[in-house]
Design an enzyme around this catalytic site. Sequence first.
Site, PDB file in Angstrom:
ATOM      1  N   TYR A  86       0.845  -1.194   0.000  1.00 13.02           N
ATOM      2  CA  TYR A  86       0.000   0.000   0.000  1.00 13.02           C
ATOM      3  C   TYR A  86       0.882   1.247   0.000  1.00 13.02           C
ATOM      4  CZ  TYR A  86      -3.958  -3.029   1.332  1.00 13.02           C
ATOM      5  OH  TYR A  86      -4.925  -3.995   1.374  1.00 13.02           O
ATOM      6  N   SER A  87       0.803   1.989  -1.084  1.00  6.56           N
ATOM      7  CA  SER A  87       1.635   3.188  -1.269  1.00  6.56           C
ATOM      8  C   SER A  87       3.113   2.874  -1.065  1.00  6.56           C
ATOM      9  CB  SER A  87       1.183   4.316  -0.331  1.00  6.56           C
ATOM     10  OG  SER A  87      -0.126   4.731  -0.630  1.00  6.56           O
TER      11      SER A  87
END
Length: 339
Positions: free
Chosen positions: A55-56
């Site tokens: 995530y990111s």
Amino acid sequence: MQYRTLGHTGVQVSSLALGAMNFGAIGRTTQADATAIVDAALDAGINLIDTADMYSDGESEEMVGKAIAGRRDDIVLATKATMPMGDERNHRGSSRRWLVTALDDSLRRLGVDHVDLYQMHRWDPTTSDEETLSALTDLQRAGKIRYFGSSTFPAHRIVQAQWAAREHHLGRYVTEQPSYSVLQRGIESHVLPVTEQYGLGVLVWSPLASGWLSGAVRAGREITTSRSTFMPQRFDLTVPANRARLDAVEQLAQVADDAGLTMIQLALGFVTAHPAVTSALIGPRTLDHLHAQLAAADTVLSADVLDAIDAVVAPGTDLAADEKFDTPPALLDPALRRR
């Protein structure tokens, strides 16, 4: 807030859990935003936070780590691995080589010495169950993880992994994290019966169907949700599946109105009503989103409302079957189904 036992682990978790996918670049959230969301979620009784290394590109884990500093022991902390982390071909998958490295990286970003639940983000067809489960069992014995689980595994792979654990005397997956919503009910016919059979905890993601069930998507209204900006194909109304979803949403909106509920309450109340489901993962991008979703924490749908939902979307039906993430590889790659 309601609390339920996570499978057979004995761990009590909230029926709504905080998903941190929107922390960082994906959701355009700052550290201050993430900390405020975590603070409000914990104050409301949420005790499970779920993130992932990809995530990111790790930013979500870093933000979660800073937000929970000083109160780690009060939180059931979950993260995931296996998705690509960069271009290096071995920085992905569920081999022992990668999982040992990936977990250490996650622990560093989170600023903790262990996670409570370590999940395989997707089934890795190139790695044997014995290889993966052996590595996870060793990481568990080393104290770096308390439990491990799967995410978005096809039903037959959940069964195969349970068999491999017993056959090779290894630790087993104790949870599954599938996609589930009123609009995507396919797992009711295969995955959920299997998780019930094996006593797995179930943490469902996308219970608002990428925003379709948030109340923001309605007929005659421009679709301006955050998800529609980077996944426009999922909201293109020239696509038959999307038109079918919009038609269902309009009917569901009437069901919600008749029951005196918001669409979010209807959507979250639906998934948490299934006896196989432990928690619904909510992924707010803002505090306003969080508060709207927390309003469903004590929602219990009556049999009449659940019957009305069934009349709109039949049990076991996926309105957007091409968006499933547990499709067998041979259905996606012609070379795998031809001699």
